[in-house]
Write a protein that holds these residues in place. Structure first.
Motif, PDB file in Angstrom:
ATOM      1  N   VAL A 106      37.778  95.884 -23.300  1.00 38.65           N
ATOM      2  CA  VAL A 106      37.048  95.053 -21.894  1.00 38.65           C
ATOM      3  C   VAL A 106      38.057  94.255 -21.453  1.00 38.65           C
ATOM      4  CG1 VAL A 106      35.090  93.626 -21.596  1.00 38.65           C
ATOM      5  CG2 VAL A 106      35.067  95.433 -23.511  1.00 38.65           C
ATOM      6  N   GLN A 107      38.108  93.886 -20.411  1.00 41.34           N
ATOM      7  CA  GLN A 107      38.825  93.079 -19.776  1.00 41.34           C
ATOM      8  C   GLN A 107      38.057  91.870 -19.343  1.00 41.34           C
ATOM      9  OE1 GLN A 107      42.360  93.633 -19.215  1.00 41.34           O
ATOM     10  NE2 GLN A 107      41.703  95.551 -20.198  1.00 41.34           N
ATOM     11  N   GLY A 108      38.893  90.767 -19.000  1.00 41.39           N
ATOM     12  CA  GLY A 108      38.367  89.523 -18.415  1.00 41.39           C
ATOM     13  C   GLY A 108      38.271  88.412 -19.440  1.00 41.39           C
ATOM     14  N   HIS A 127      37.855  88.406 -28.431  1.00 40.99           N
ATOM     15  CA  HIS A 127      39.084  88.862 -28.899  1.00 40.99           C
ATOM     16  C   HIS A 127      39.718  87.687 -29.934  1.00 40.99           C
ATOM     17  CE1 HIS A 127      42.536  92.119 -28.247  1.00 40.99           C
ATOM     18  NE2 HIS A 127      42.521  91.528 -29.385  1.00 40.99           N
ATOM     19  N   ALA A 128      39.577  86.781 -29.066  1.00 41.14           N
ATOM     20  CA  ALA A 128      40.143  85.433 -29.807  1.00 41.14           C
ATOM     21  C   ALA A 128      39.496  85.054 -31.132  1.00 41.14           C
ATOM     22  CB  ALA A 128      40.213  84.085 -29.109  1.00 41.14           C
ATOM     23  N   GLY A 157      47.918  82.518 -34.715  1.00 41.14           N
ATOM     24  CA  GLY A 157      48.755  82.746 -33.454  1.00 41.14           C
ATOM     25  C   GLY A 157      48.167  83.585 -32.493  1.00 41.14           C
ATOM     26  N   ASN A 158      47.826  84.691 -32.919  1.00 39.44           N
ATOM     27  CA  ASN A 158      47.242  85.741 -32.043  1.00 39.44           C
ATOM     28  C   ASN A 158      45.963  85.193 -31.439  1.00 39.44           C
ATOM     29  OD1 ASN A 158      46.991  87.956 -30.534  1.00 39.44           O
ATOM     30  ND2 ASN A 158      46.620  89.362 -32.219  1.00 39.44           N
ATOM     31  N   ALA A 159      45.295  84.732 -32.036  1.00 35.35           N
ATOM     32  CA  ALA A 159      43.785  83.988 -31.681  1.00 35.35           C
ATOM     33  C   ALA A 159      44.234  83.106 -30.688  1.00 35.35           C
ATOM     34  CB  ALA A 159      43.108  83.404 -32.970  1.00 35.35           C
ATOM     35  N   ALA A 160      45.288  82.148 -30.949  1.00 34.42           N
ATOM     36  CA  ALA A 160      45.636  81.080 -29.859  1.00 34.42           C
ATOM     37  C   ALA A 160      46.236  81.578 -28.544  1.00 34.42           C
ATOM     38  CB  ALA A 160      46.852  80.119 -30.490  1.00 34.42           C
ATOM     39  N   TYR A 161      46.574  82.858 -28.571  1.00 32.95           N
ATOM     40  CA  TYR A 161      47.110  83.446 -27.444  1.00 32.95           C
ATOM     41  C   TYR A 161      45.712  83.917 -26.532  1.00 32.95           C
ATOM     42  CZ  TYR A 161      48.211  87.425 -24.366  1.00 32.95           C
ATOM     43  OH  TYR A 161      48.472  88.114 -22.968  1.00 32.95           O
ATOM     44  N   TRP A 162      44.824  84.281 -27.384  1.00 33.32           N
ATOM     45  CA  TRP A 162      43.612  84.861 -26.675  1.00 33.32           C
ATOM     46  C   TRP A 162      42.808  83.736 -26.224  1.00 33.32           C
ATOM     47  CZ3 TRP A 162      43.645  89.253 -24.494  1.00 33.32           C
ATOM     48  CH2 TRP A 162      44.454  90.303 -24.974  1.00 33.32           C
ATOM     49  N   ARG A 175      43.677  81.219 -25.039  1.00 32.63           N
ATOM     50  CA  ARG A 175      44.513  80.800 -23.776  1.00 32.63           C
ATOM     51  C   ARG A 175      44.124  81.544 -22.806  1.00 32.63           C
ATOM     52  NH1 ARG A 175      48.955  79.890 -27.049  1.00 32.63           N
ATOM     53  NH2 ARG A 175      50.125  81.620 -26.478  1.00 32.63           N
ATOM     54  N   GLN A 176      44.256  82.888 -22.890  1.00 33.58           N
ATOM     55  CA  GLN A 176      43.806  83.890 -21.891  1.00 33.58           C
ATOM     56  C   GLN A 176      42.352  83.682 -21.488  1.00 33.58           C
ATOM     57  OE1 GLN A 176      46.053  86.090 -20.498  1.00 33.58           O
ATOM     58  NE2 GLN A 176      47.332  84.745 -21.778  1.00 33.58           N
ATOM     59  N   ALA A 177      41.659  83.332 -22.419  1.00 33.65           N
ATOM     60  CA  ALA A 177      39.973  83.197 -22.076  1.00 33.65           C
ATOM     61  C   ALA A 177      39.894  81.708 -21.582  1.00 33.65           C
ATOM     62  CB  ALA A 177      39.318  83.107 -23.428  1.00 33.65           C
ATOM     63  N   GLY A 178      40.735  80.817 -21.332  1.00 29.72           N
ATOM     64  CA  GLY A 178      40.742  79.581 -20.674  1.00 29.72           C
ATOM     65  C   GLY A 178      40.079  78.608 -21.534  1.00 29.72           C
ATOM     66  N   ARG A 179      40.167  78.755 -22.786  1.00 30.97           N
ATOM     67  CA  ARG A 179      39.017  78.139 -24.002  1.00 30.97           C
ATOM     68  C   ARG A 179      39.987  77.384 -24.759  1.00 30.97           C
ATOM     69  NH1 ARG A 179      33.439  78.869 -23.559  1.00 30.97           N
ATOM     70  NH2 ARG A 179      32.911  80.786 -22.011  1.00 30.97           N
ATOM     71  N   ALA A 180      39.466  76.181 -25.303  1.00 34.43           N
ATOM     72  CA  ALA A 180      40.197  75.538 -26.385  1.00 34.43           C
ATOM     73  C   ALA A 180      40.091  76.472 -27.743  1.00 34.43           C
ATOM     74  CB  ALA A 180      39.474  74.021 -26.802  1.00 34.43           C
ATOM     75  N   VAL A 181      40.892  76.338 -28.450  1.00 32.80           N
ATOM     76  CA  VAL A 181      40.931  76.948 -29.769  1.00 32.80           C
ATOM     77  C   VAL A 181      39.856  76.312 -30.630  1.00 32.80           C
ATOM     78  CG1 VAL A 181      42.193  77.397 -32.050  1.00 32.80           C
ATOM     79  CG2 VAL A 181      43.466  77.492 -29.860  1.00 32.80           C
ATOM     80  N   ALA A 182      39.083  77.446 -31.231  1.00 34.59           N
ATOM     81  CA  ALA A 182      37.835  76.774 -32.014  1.00 34.59           C
ATOM     82  C   ALA A 182      38.207  76.225 -33.241  1.00 34.59           C
ATOM     83  CB  ALA A 182      36.802  78.010 -32.033  1.00 34.59           C
ATOM     84  N   LYS A 183      37.688  75.349 -33.694  1.00 34.43           N
ATOM     85  CA  LYS A 183      37.860  74.575 -34.716  1.00 34.43           C
ATOM     86  C   LYS A 183      36.647  74.561 -35.940  1.00 34.43           C
ATOM     87  CE  LYS A 183      41.911  72.543 -33.503  1.00 34.43           C
ATOM     88  NZ  LYS A 183      42.923  73.653 -33.471  1.00 34.43           N
ATOM     89  N   ASP A 184      35.499  74.839 -35.353  1.00 34.39           N
ATOM     90  CA  ASP A 184      34.263  75.045 -36.150  1.00 34.39           C
ATOM     91  C   ASP A 184      34.036  76.294 -36.979  1.00 34.39           C
ATOM     92  OD1 ASP A 184      33.786  76.444 -33.959  1.00 34.39           O
ATOM     93  OD2 ASP A 184      31.819  75.710 -33.598  1.00 34.39           O
ATOM     94  N   ASP A 185      33.096  76.173 -37.663  1.00 36.36           N
ATOM     95  CA  ASP A 185      32.665  77.178 -38.679  1.00 36.36           C
ATOM     96  C   ASP A 185      32.797  78.626 -37.796  1.00 36.36           C
ATOM     97  OD1 ASP A 185      31.516  78.511 -41.226  1.00 36.36           O
ATOM     98  OD2 ASP A 185      29.902  78.814 -39.631  1.00 36.36           O
TER      99      ASP A 185
END
Length: 92
Positions: free
Chosen positions: A39-41, A48-49, A59-64, A66-76
């Protein structure tokens, strides 16, 4: 639709990113990842992140993220799954 209704729904009633999240909730990370990759977008990048974060590949999650335009999640991780599912369900 509520999160509980979504979790109880049969897979054949779902598609795309909601299907990916559904499979992840059922414990099939690989199937969820395969679907999310197709799926794209930005929403796909978010799912994916989340999946790579759950996998432990931060590391891969952080890339995704960024692609999503969202901050890296830190919660549960379960809270993030619910947040993504709720947002996607709200658009149905």
């Amino acid at each position: 639709m509520t999160i509980a209704e979504f979790r109880a729904m049969p897979a054949d009633h779902l598609s795309g990113l909601l299907l990916a999240l559904w499979w992840d909730a059922k414990g099939d990370w690989n199937r969820a990842h395969e679907i999310a990759q197709d799926v794209q977008g930005r929403d796909a990048a978010w799912v994916h992140a989340y999946l790579h974060r759950k996998e432990g590949d931060l590391g891969n999650a952080a890339y995704w993220y960024r692609q999503a335009g969202r901050a890296v999640a830190k919660d549960d991780i379960a809270a993030e799954w619910e947040r993504i599912a709720a947002e996607l369900l709200s658009r149905q």
